[in-house]
Design a protein around this motif. Structure first.
Motif, mmCIF file in Angstrom:
data_model
loop_
_atom_site.group_PDB
_atom_site.id
_atom_site.type_symbol
_atom_site.label_atom_id
_atom_site.label_comp_id
_atom_site.label_asym_id
_atom_site.label_seq_id
_atom_site.Cartn_x
_atom_site.Cartn_y
_atom_site.Cartn_z
ATOM 1 N N VAL A 190 0.858 -1.182 0.000
ATOM 2 C CA VAL A 190 0.000 0.000 0.000
ATOM 3 C C VAL A 190 0.897 1.235 0.000
ATOM 4 O O VAL A 190 1.637 1.470 0.966
ATOM 5 C CB VAL A 190 -0.947 0.038 1.215
ATOM 6 N N THR A 191 0.868 2.018 -1.068
ATOM 7 C CA THR A 191 1.649 3.252 -1.089
ATOM 8 C C THR A 191 0.870 4.356 -0.388
ATOM 9 O O THR A 191 -0.353 4.377 -0.403
ATOM 10 C CB THR A 191 2.008 3.682 -2.526
ATOM 11 N N GLY A 192 1.608 5.255 0.243
ATOM 12 C CA GLY A 192 0.938 6.255 1.068
ATOM 13 C C GLY A 192 0.169 5.604 2.190
ATOM 14 O O GLY A 192 -0.888 6.090 2.606
ATOM 15 N N TRP A 200 4.481 1.558 1.998
ATOM 16 C CA TRP A 200 5.472 2.425 1.358
ATOM 17 C C TRP A 200 5.027 3.867 1.519
ATOM 18 O O TRP A 200 3.911 4.226 1.133
ATOM 19 C CB TRP A 200 5.590 2.109 -0.128
ATOM 20 N N ASP A 201 5.906 4.720 2.060
ATOM 21 C CA ASP A 201 5.541 6.106 2.322
ATOM 22 C C ASP A 201 6.817 6.919 2.490
ATOM 23 O O ASP A 201 7.877 6.365 2.806
ATOM 24 C CB ASP A 201 4.680 6.176 3.595
ATOM 25 N N ASP A 235 10.951 7.815 -1.765
ATOM 26 C CA ASP A 235 10.338 8.752 -2.694
ATOM 27 C C ASP A 235 9.860 7.944 -3.894
ATOM 28 O O ASP A 235 10.675 7.427 -4.667
ATOM 29 C CB ASP A 235 11.357 9.812 -3.122
ATOM 30 N N LEU A 236 8.557 7.845 -4.049
ATOM 31 C CA LEU A 236 7.978 6.988 -5.092
ATOM 32 C C LEU A 236 8.222 7.506 -6.499
ATOM 33 O O LEU A 236 7.968 6.784 -7.474
ATOM 34 C CB LEU A 236 6.475 6.843 -4.856
ATOM 35 N N ASN A 293 -2.013 1.504 -5.301
ATOM 36 C CA ASN A 293 -1.366 2.781 -5.571
ATOM 37 C C ASN A 293 -2.252 3.890 -5.019
ATOM 38 O O ASN A 293 -3.199 4.331 -5.665
ATOM 39 C CB ASN A 293 -1.164 2.970 -7.076
ATOM 40 N N ASN A 294 -1.939 4.317 -3.803
ATOM 41 C CA ASN A 294 -2.772 5.293 -3.109
ATOM 42 C C ASN A 294 -2.087 6.641 -2.918
ATOM 43 O O ASN A 294 -2.765 7.662 -2.853
ATOM 44 C CB ASN A 294 -3.175 4.725 -1.737
ATOM 45 N N ALA A 295 -0.767 6.676 -2.838
ATOM 46 C CA ALA A 295 -0.063 7.920 -2.524
ATOM 47 C C ALA A 295 -0.398 9.008 -3.535
ATOM 48 O O ALA A 295 -0.448 8.758 -4.744
ATOM 49 C CB ALA A 295 1.445 7.670 -2.506
#
Length: 251
Positions: A13-15, A38-39, A65-66, A91-93
């Motif tokens: 899960v990003t962000g 991931w953040d 940093d994505l 992909n949420n960030a």
């Protein structure tokens, strides 16, 4: 709350340290998934990890940093080492980038929003999909926005980036349709998260006025949709956009 079966699955899960990402991580953990969050915010990641592990979840965290492809590749490698595979990617960030008419938006801000909201999900998908193909299974959920379908005034950078994410979803969904990896997007109306701090009161009021239900979406409502799309029960939907807008979306 109905339990969605994600037992034995590994979800990136990003962000994932706050807001919608945290709500998705919590619902996925409640559904049996192991989590790789991931953040950019290492401190918030540590808080979220402790919160989820206290509930019995298996969690790894990766501060990065994505928008940097080397960092994304390293996060994939670290996640595979920690969990042995990746079954789910959310992909949420994202960022909003403030509000202004298109001709008044700083060029650097426009580019930054597109980098975070569109190029980063491309980099993450590019790095994660090969691992899913090796397993012959995967679920990718991209958190877009109703702004990507309708275009919000004074938010052309955000709207364009989310429209691009919808296009990426549809293309990737077609490319993977016969490979066991399904790709879908969620287009929510606005939810009250930290991103509201980047917007003007006028913009927030405008968004609320567009929602027939007269309220903002709850993060848990988005999480429920995301986790169903991440499950085996979602078996014939790919390249699709699922609206969670309280009646705002008209197509």
């Amino acid at each position: 709350m109905n339990r969605i079966d994600l037992a034995g699955r590994v979800a990136v899960v990003t962000g994932g340290a706050r807001g919608i990402g945290l709500a998705i991580a919590e619902r996925a953990a409640d559904s049996g998934a192991a989590l790789a969050l991931w953040d950019m915010d290492a401190g918030k990641l540590a808080e979220t990890q402790a919160r989820l592990e206290a509930k019995g979840a298996r969690v790894s965290t990766h501060a990065l940093d994505l928008t940097k492809d080397a960092a994304v590749e390293a996060a994939v490698a670290a996640t595979l080492e920690a969990h042995g595979g990746i079954d789910i990617l959310v992909n949420n960030a994202g960022i909003t980038g403030g509000n202004a008419p298109t001709w008044e938006l700083p060029v650097a801000e426009w580019r930054r929003v597109v980098e975070v909201n569109l190029i980063a999900p491309f980099l993450v998908c590019r790095a994660v999909v090969p691992a899913m193909l090796k397993r012959g299974y995967g679920r990718i959920v991209n958190i877009a926005s109703v702004a990507g379908k309708e275009g919000n005034p004074n938010a052309s950078h955000y709207s364009a980036s989310k429209a691009g994410l919808i296009g990426l979803t549809k293309s990737l969904g077609k490319e993977l349709a016969t490979k066991g990896v399904l790709v879908n997007a969620i287009a929510p109306a606005a939810a009250k998260t930290d991103l509201f701090a980047q917007m003007t009161e006028a913009q927030i009021a405008y968004m609320l006025s567009k929602i027939p239900m007269g309220r903002f979406v709850e993060t848990g409502e988005i999480a429920a949709m995301a986790c169903w799309l991440a499950s085996e029960e979602c078996s014939f939907a790919t390249g699709a956009v699922f609206d969670v807008t309280g009646g705002r979306a008209v197509y």
